[in-house]
Design an enzyme around this catalytic site. Structure first.
Site, PDB file in Angstrom:
ATOM      1  N   GLU A  19     -19.870   0.904 -13.820  1.00  0.00           N
ATOM      2  CA  GLU A  19     -21.073   1.629 -14.267  1.00  0.00           C
ATOM      3  C   GLU A  19     -21.562   2.552 -13.153  1.00  0.00           C
ATOM      4  O   GLU A  19     -21.610   2.142 -11.980  1.00  0.00           O
ATOM      5  CB  GLU A  19     -22.138   0.589 -14.630  1.00  0.00           C
ATOM      6  CG  GLU A  19     -22.934   0.907 -15.848  1.00  0.00           C
ATOM      7  CD  GLU A  19     -22.106   0.961 -17.144  1.00  0.00           C
ATOM      8  OE1 GLU A  19     -21.664   2.059 -17.499  1.00  0.00           O
ATOM      9  OE2 GLU A  19     -21.949  -0.088 -17.784  1.00  0.00           O
ATOM     10  N   ASP A  22     -18.484   7.033 -12.819  1.00  0.00           N
ATOM     11  CA  ASP A  22     -17.745   8.209 -13.325  1.00  0.00           C
ATOM     12  C   ASP A  22     -18.120   9.493 -12.582  1.00  0.00           C
ATOM     13  O   ASP A  22     -17.245  10.241 -12.162  1.00  0.00           O
ATOM     14  CB  ASP A  22     -17.873   8.360 -14.862  1.00  0.00           C
ATOM     15  CG  ASP A  22     -19.285   8.559 -15.389  1.00  0.00           C
ATOM     16  OD1 ASP A  22     -20.257   8.357 -14.625  1.00  0.00           O
ATOM     17  OD2 ASP A  22     -19.411   8.916 -16.580  1.00  0.00           O
ATOM     18  N   ASP A 156     -18.103   8.533 -21.323  1.00  0.00           N
ATOM     19  CA  ASP A 156     -18.295   8.374 -22.767  1.00  0.00           C
ATOM     20  C   ASP A 156     -17.259   9.194 -23.540  1.00  0.00           C
ATOM     21  O   ASP A 156     -16.661   8.726 -24.507  1.00  0.00           O
ATOM     22  CB  ASP A 156     -19.702   8.822 -23.164  1.00  0.00           C
ATOM     23  CG  ASP A 156     -20.771   8.192 -22.289  1.00  0.00           C
ATOM     24  OD1 ASP A 156     -20.495   7.141 -21.707  1.00  0.00           O
ATOM     25  OD2 ASP A 156     -21.866   8.770 -22.169  1.00  0.00           O
TER      26      ASP A 156
HETATM   27  C1  GLA Z   1     -24.192   7.048 -19.308  1.00  0.00           C
HETATM   28  C2  GLA Z   1     -23.457   8.342 -19.001  1.00  0.00           C
HETATM   29  C3  GLA Z   1     -22.050   8.079 -18.462  1.00  0.00           C
HETATM   30  C4  GLA Z   1     -22.080   7.064 -17.318  1.00  0.00           C
HETATM   31  C5  GLA Z   1     -22.928   5.851 -17.675  1.00  0.00           C
HETATM   32  C6  GLA Z   1     -23.127   4.922 -16.508  1.00  0.00           C
HETATM   33  O1  GLA Z   1     -23.581   6.395 -20.376  1.00  0.00           O
HETATM   34  O2  GLA Z   1     -23.367   9.133 -20.162  1.00  0.00           O
HETATM   35  O3  GLA Z   1     -21.449   9.287 -18.048  1.00  0.00           O
HETATM   36  O4  GLA Z   1     -22.520   7.649 -16.128  1.00  0.00           O
HETATM   37  O5  GLA Z   1     -24.208   6.219 -18.165  1.00  0.00           O
HETATM   38  O6  GLA Z   1     -21.927   4.335 -16.143  1.00  0.00           O
END
Ligand code: GLA
Length: 344
Positions: A19, A22, A156
């Site tokens: 988490e 990315d 995502d």
């Molecule tokens: C959201 C963002 C992703 C990622 C998560 C945390 O979902 O859209 O790009 O950074 O938070 O891991």
């Protein structure tokens, strides 16, 4: 101009572990779920694009050639049209119909699924070739940043696009390499428990966390936190050191979770989920009281691991339930399904 119809589906995603890695060129283990957003695009005459969001009972209508900003779900549809145009596409649809079986705001990336499904349906309607997955993911990422104000990474979009039934994806955000790994939970189940109204990324501290990570990397004189080590943390003031420690240790947990899955060691995987949560709560500081209550409830029900999933500040809690245990009311079982695709 097309007078035909094209339909595309894009699933939501579950992030098993990794988490806030990315946008730091890090690692994540994620999968596309079996539920998502379906968009049906139809051609006709006229310059207006009429959009119907069936589940919400809402509509939108805007100039297809010059979309203007809007709020909520409308931002993603308008942004998708505009960003495709920016890439040289000339969407000709005059009507879009949206249906979804993905709960909005539950932390399963309904916004990325909507954006992807709109793009795929528009491109298919005009008989065009979609761009490569990484390029399409970037187009959708720009929709989030420019149209919804959330500077997200590519988690995502890549998870939704590259999903594969019964597999989890090991995504390396430095190289954008995606490996598919067999996903066998040996009788354990993964469940998601929503924690009430989630806050949107843009409205939360998400962008602030992203800026803190950038600042930490800059002070440590590395390109991104992927290149930083725990030994470098002394160069940072306390809060930044804790943000960076979360990212560095989370990348390590993704690799450990990959090994645990390969070895079929579900107890080890559960422990990694717990450690990820502690790090998100204490170092990255993106948990809330409601999330903590949900984590405690799941652990009391027999979860071997439970953690906040997604950007934080609300959303859902992901838990690994041992065989024979009963998940709390409101929790749903999630499992990997195929990725985003044109249906017809
Ligand atoms: C959201 C963002 C992703 C990622 C998560 C945390 O979902 O859209 O790009 O950074 O938070 O891991």
């Amino acid at each position: 101009m097309s007078t035909g119809i094209a339909t595309a589906f894009a699933p939501g995603r579950v992030n098993l572990i990794g988490e806030h890695t990315d946008y730091n060129d890090g690692l994540a283990l994620a999968f596309a779920v079996r539920t998502g957003v379906t968009v049906c695009a139809a051609g006709g005459t006229g310059e207006q694009l009429e959009v119907i969001a069936h589940d919400l009972g809402e509509r939108d209508s805007f100039s297809r050639d010059a979309p203007t900003p809007a709020d909520g779900w409308r931002a993603y549809v308008r942004g998708a049209v505009a960003e495709l145009q920016d890439q040289g596409y000339r969407p000709s649809a005059t009507r879009l119909e949206i249906t979804s079986d993905l709960p909005a705001g539950a932390g399963m990336s309904s916004s990325a699924a909507l954006t992807l499904a709109v793009c795929l349906a528009l491109i298919e309607l005009d008989g065009e070739q979609p761009p490569a997955a990484t390029e399409l993911a970037r187009i959708c990422q720009r929709v989030e940043a420019r149209w919804a104000g959330a500077e997200t990474g590519l988690l995502d979009q890549l998870a939704s696009l590259c999903g594969s039934a019964d597999h989890v994806l090991l995504i390396d955000f430095l190289t954008l390499e995606v490996q598919t790994l067999a996903f066998d939970l040996r009788g354990f189940r993964l469940v998601l428990l929503p924690t009430g109204p989630a806050r949107t990324n843009a409205g939360s501290g998400y962008n602030q966390r992203r800026a803190e990570c950038r600042e930490a990397a800059h002070r440590m004189r590395v390109e991104s936190l992927r290149d930083a080590t725990i030994q470098d943390l002394h160069m940072l003031p306390d809060a930044l050191a804790r943000r960076a420690r979360h990212v560095i240790s989370e990348n390590g947990r993704v690799l450990a979770a990959t090994r645990a899955l390969r070895d079929g060691d579900l107890a080890a995987l559960g422990e990694l989920l717990d450690r990820s949560h502690a790090s998100l709560r204490d170092d990255f500081e993106v948990s809330t009281d409601t999330v903590e209550t949900a984590v405690a409830e799941l652990k009391a029900a027999g979860a071997v691991g439970a953690r906040l999933m997604g950007g934080g500040f609300g959303g859902s809690v992901l838990a690994l339930m041992a065989p024979g245990t009963v998940a709390p009311a409101g929790a749903t079982v999630v499992s990997p399904g195929p990725g985003a695709r044109v249906i017809s």
